[in-house]
Design a protein around this motif. Structure first.
Motif, PDB file in Angstrom:
ATOM      1  N   ALA A  57     -12.615  41.565  11.948  1.00 52.71           N
ATOM      2  CA  ALA A  57     -12.477  40.109  12.088  1.00 52.71           C
ATOM      3  C   ALA A  57     -13.721  39.439  12.658  1.00 52.71           C
ATOM      4  CB  ALA A  57     -11.272  39.792  12.973  1.00 52.71           C
ATOM      5  N   GLY A  58     -14.748  40.199  12.928  1.00 55.88           N
ATOM      6  CA  GLY A  58     -15.998  39.599  13.383  1.00 55.88           C
ATOM      7  C   GLY A  58     -16.201  39.720  14.888  1.00 55.88           C
ATOM      8  N   PRO A  59     -17.372  39.298  15.358  1.00 55.61           N
ATOM      9  CA  PRO A  59     -17.702  39.424  16.785  1.00 55.61           C
ATOM     10  C   PRO A  59     -16.858  38.470  17.639  1.00 55.61           C
ATOM     11  CG  PRO A  59     -19.390  38.146  15.660  1.00 55.61           C
ATOM     12  CD  PRO A  59     -18.476  38.649  14.601  1.00 55.61           C
ATOM     13  N   ASP A  60     -16.444  38.964  18.790  1.00 55.70           N
ATOM     14  CA  ASP A  60     -15.710  38.093  19.731  1.00 55.70           C
ATOM     15  C   ASP A  60     -16.055  38.440  21.181  1.00 55.70           C
ATOM     16  OD1 ASP A  60     -14.405  40.494  20.071  1.00 55.70           O
ATOM     17  OD2 ASP A  60     -12.394  39.618  20.069  1.00 55.70           O
ATOM     18  N   GLY A  61     -17.314  38.875  21.377  1.00 57.60           N
ATOM     19  CA  GLY A  61     -17.748  39.217  22.738  1.00 57.60           C
ATOM     20  C   GLY A  61     -18.053  37.962  23.555  1.00 57.60           C
ATOM     21  N   GLY A  62     -17.462  37.865  24.736  1.00 58.43           N
ATOM     22  CA  GLY A  62     -17.655  36.689  25.589  1.00 58.43           C
ATOM     23  C   GLY A  62     -18.905  36.786  26.452  1.00 58.43           C
ATOM     24  N   ASP A  63     -19.276  35.674  27.009  1.00 56.68           N
ATOM     25  CA  ASP A  63     -20.456  35.607  27.884  1.00 56.68           C
ATOM     26  C   ASP A  63     -20.137  36.170  29.270  1.00 56.68           C
ATOM     27  OD1 ASP A  63     -21.648  34.284  25.777  1.00 56.68           O
ATOM     28  OD2 ASP A  63     -21.367  32.281  26.664  1.00 56.68           O
ATOM     29  N   GLY A  64     -21.193  36.643  29.947  1.00 54.57           N
ATOM     30  CA  GLY A  64     -21.035  37.101  31.323  1.00 54.57           C
ATOM     31  C   GLY A  64     -20.952  35.920  32.288  1.00 54.57           C
ATOM     32  N   GLY A  65     -20.338  36.134  33.431  1.00 54.01           N
ATOM     33  CA  GLY A  65     -20.208  35.077  34.432  1.00 54.01           C
ATOM     34  C   GLY A  65     -21.478  34.898  35.242  1.00 54.01           C
ATOM     35  N   ARG A  66     -21.642  33.720  35.773  1.00 59.14           N
ATOM     36  CA  ARG A  66     -22.805  33.432  36.611  1.00 59.14           C
ATOM     37  C   ARG A  66     -22.702  34.166  37.942  1.00 59.14           C
ATOM     38  NH1 ARG A  66     -22.985  30.371  40.886  1.00 59.14           N
ATOM     39  NH2 ARG A  66     -21.131  29.121  40.418  1.00 59.14           N
ATOM     40  N   GLY A  67     -23.849  34.603  38.461  1.00 57.70           N
ATOM     41  CA  GLY A  67     -23.869  35.204  39.790  1.00 57.70           C
ATOM     42  C   GLY A  67     -23.674  34.141  40.866  1.00 57.70           C
ATOM     43  N   GLY A  68     -23.188  34.554  42.015  1.00 56.06           N
ATOM     44  CA  GLY A  68     -22.912  33.611  43.092  1.00 56.06           C
ATOM     45  C   GLY A  68     -24.186  32.991  43.658  1.00 56.06           C
ATOM     46  N   HIS A  69     -24.113  31.684  43.954  1.00 56.87           N
ATOM     47  CA  HIS A  69     -25.221  30.990  44.610  1.00 56.87           C
ATOM     48  C   HIS A  69     -25.162  31.235  46.123  1.00 56.87           C
ATOM     49  CE1 HIS A  69     -25.952  28.955  40.907  1.00 56.87           C
ATOM     50  NE2 HIS A  69     -25.047  27.985  41.052  1.00 56.87           N
ATOM     51  N   ILE A  70     -26.287  31.032  46.788  1.00 51.53           N
ATOM     52  CA  ILE A  70     -26.310  30.902  48.245  1.00 51.53           C
ATOM     53  C   ILE A  70     -26.659  29.447  48.532  1.00 51.53           C
ATOM     54  CG2 ILE A  70     -27.450  31.584  50.383  1.00 51.53           C
ATOM     55  CD1 ILE A  70     -27.805  34.356  49.222  1.00 51.53           C
ATOM     56  N   ILE A  71     -25.746  28.757  49.191  1.00 53.33           N
ATOM     57  CA  ILE A  71     -25.834  27.309  49.353  1.00 53.33           C
ATOM     58  C   ILE A  71     -25.910  26.940  50.830  1.00 53.33           C
ATOM     59  CG2 ILE A  71     -24.616  25.125  48.938  1.00 53.33           C
ATOM     60  CD1 ILE A  71     -23.264  26.497  46.530  1.00 53.33           C
ATOM     61  N   LEU A  72     -26.782  25.998  51.153  1.00 52.13           N
ATOM     62  CA  LEU A  72     -26.850  25.433  52.500  1.00 52.13           C
ATOM     63  C   LEU A  72     -26.048  24.135  52.519  1.00 52.13           C
ATOM     64  CD1 LEU A  72     -30.662  25.818  53.289  1.00 52.13           C
ATOM     65  CD2 LEU A  72     -28.808  27.320  54.017  1.00 52.13           C
ATOM     66  N   ARG A  73     -25.274  23.940  53.585  1.00 53.63           N
ATOM     67  CA  ARG A  73     -24.473  22.712  53.708  1.00 53.63           C
ATOM     68  C   ARG A  73     -24.593  22.152  55.124  1.00 53.63           C
ATOM     69  NH1 ARG A  73     -18.297  23.489  52.868  1.00 53.63           N
ATOM     70  NH2 ARG A  73     -18.818  23.484  50.651  1.00 53.63           N
TER      71      ARG A  73
ATOM     72  N   SER B 281     -28.946  36.360  45.979  1.00 56.51           N
ATOM     73  CA  SER B 281     -27.896  35.724  45.178  1.00 56.51           C
ATOM     74  C   SER B 281     -27.335  36.730  44.181  1.00 56.51           C
ATOM     75  CB  SER B 281     -28.443  34.494  44.462  1.00 56.51           C
ATOM     76  OG  SER B 281     -29.516  34.843  43.601  1.00 56.51           O
ATOM     77  N   GLY B 282     -26.222  36.387  43.585  1.00 54.08           N
ATOM     78  CA  GLY B 282     -25.526  37.324  42.693  1.00 54.08           C
ATOM     79  C   GLY B 282     -26.193  37.483  41.335  1.00 54.08           C
TER      80      GLY B 282
ATOM     81  N   GLU C 257     -21.859  37.363  45.554  1.00 56.03           N
ATOM     82  CA  GLU C 257     -21.150  38.243  44.617  1.00 56.03           C
ATOM     83  C   GLU C 257     -21.758  38.152  43.219  1.00 56.03           C
ATOM     84  OE1 GLU C 257     -16.465  39.121  44.040  1.00 56.03           O
ATOM     85  OE2 GLU C 257     -17.099  37.099  43.510  1.00 56.03           O
ATOM     86  N   ASP C 258     -21.795  39.292  42.529  1.00 56.02           N
ATOM     87  CA  ASP C 258     -22.263  39.317  41.138  1.00 56.02           C
ATOM     88  C   ASP C 258     -21.221  38.708  40.218  1.00 56.02           C
ATOM     89  OD1 ASP C 258     -24.528  40.656  41.988  1.00 56.02           O
ATOM     90  OD2 ASP C 258     -23.761  42.649  41.449  1.00 56.02           O
ATOM     91  N   GLY C 259     -21.695  38.166  39.092  1.00 56.92           N
ATOM     92  CA  GLY C 259     -20.774  37.668  38.076  1.00 56.92           C
ATOM     93  C   GLY C 259     -20.162  38.828  37.298  1.00 56.92           C
ATOM     94  N   GLU C 260     -18.964  38.627  36.781  1.00 57.19           N
ATOM     95  CA  GLU C 260     -18.305  39.674  35.996  1.00 57.19           C
ATOM     96  C   GLU C 260     -18.822  39.677  34.561  1.00 57.19           C
ATOM     97  OE1 GLU C 260     -14.098  39.233  36.219  1.00 57.19           O
ATOM     98  OE2 GLU C 260     -13.975  40.063  38.262  1.00 57.19           O
TER      99      GLU C 260
END
Length: 335
Positions: A35-51, A16-17, A71-74
């Motif tokens: 003006a202070g901190p404004d760093g955003g969070d990283g994105g979640r890595g991609g799941h592997i899903i069964l359907r 998985s990502g 895929e990795d999260g940005e």
């Protein structure tokens, strides 16, 4: 279904990502350079899903799909921008598929319904940006979290055919002939052992617009539970059948012994199989007279219904379908 087109066991490597890293960023505006901190969070890595997908009957489409990497999260960025999540990978599988860990053998998921989804390997969580760590006592946090690693490992996908009725019998018991005579399925039929090398499915029309699914399973031989013959490759498919139809040919040398061997092999493989509804069909019965039918009936278990059929002359076929339908639609009382 041709042997080359029926795949019921796959080993794949999955990863998985990775979650994106949080951003350590400070805002700089025209009138405020701090003006202070404004760093955003990283994105979640991609799941592997069964359907689950009712249009699939085999794992053939995954035969050469040996490595699955999501895929990795940005990474996060300034202005409190959260990184984009990695794209999920969805693996479509037929109903009756079991997902296992290759190292431990642990069953991780069972897909039994169309559209059912299971997050097999979750993607890594994105790291927190430095904005998250701002507090009254720490107005300028100078750290952010890295993204969580994804999960990886070798996995198994194993298919257990989902069918209402499973045909159980020795090779050449007439299972394939029966299936071809009451459904549109066209299994290979020949006068030698193990003509059927893979499960064959057929939809059996019943009265009105009703129908049920029947599976012609490769023949049992004595010792199948220990892996002889086709062994476990076919026995696991029986676990998904609601009703077991034992096929014993009229020309068998010993009808009782043949049934006992079949019954014993199922018990050795999985004792729970004996709790399923069972019906015995004596095939090729067009060669029997009433006296021989009576003698054979005395050999068979009294607690399991039996009937005499002939797929060639259609003798007893309507009665067999009635019995199967009744068994499928009668609730089993709790013991």
């Amino acid at each position: 279904m041709d042997k080359a087109n029926f795949v019921d066991y796959i080993r794949i490597f999955c990863r998985s990502g990775k979650g994106g890293a949080g951003s350590m960023h400070f805002a700089h505006t025209k009138y405020n350079a701090m003006a202070g901190p404004d760093g955003g969070d990283g994105g979640r890595g991609g799941h592997i899903i069964l359907r689950g997908n009712t249009q699939l009957w085999t794992l053939l489409h995954l035969r050469y799909y040996k490595h699955v990497h999501a895929e990795d999260g940005e990474n996060g960025s300034g202005s409190n921008c959260t990184g984009r999540s990695g794209k999920d990978i969805i693996i479509e599988v037929p109903l009756g598929t079991i997902a296992k860990d290759a190292e431990t053998g642990e069953v991780e998921a069972e897909i039994l319904e169309h559209g059912q989804e299971y997050i097999w390997l979750p993607g890594g969580i994105g790291g927190r940006g430095n904005t998250f760590f701002k507090s009254p006592t720490n107005q300028t946090p100078e750290h952010a979290q890295p993204g969580e690693m994804g999960r990886e490992g070798y996995k198994y996908l194993e298919l257990k055919v989902l069918a209402d009725v499973g045909l159980v019998g020795f090779p050449n018991a007439g299972k394939s002939t029966l299936l071809s005579s009451i459904s549109a399925a066209r299994p290979k039929i020949a006068n030698y052992a193990f003509t059927t090398l893979t499960p064959q499915l057929g939809i059996v029309p019943y009265r009105g617009d009703q129908s049920f699914c029947m599976a012609d399973l490769p023949g049992i031989i004595e010792g199948a539970a220990e892996g002889k013959g086709l062994g476990h490759r076919f026995l696991r498919h029986i676990e998904r059948n609601s009703v077991l139809l034992f096929m014993i040919p009229a020309d068998s040398e010993n009808h009782k012994k043949e049934f006992d061997i079949l019954h014993h092999e199922l018990e050795k493989y999985n004792p729970e199989l004996l709790h399923k509804r069972m019906i015995i069909a004596v095939s090729k019965s067009d060669m029997l007279d009433d006296e021989l039918k009576e003698e054979i009936s005395k050999e068979l278990p009294e607690n399991i219904p039996h009937m005499f059929i002939s797929s060639v002359t259609n003798t007893g076929i309507v009665e067999l379908k009635d019995s199967l339908w009744e068994a499928l639609n009668t609730k089993v009382e709790a013991e």
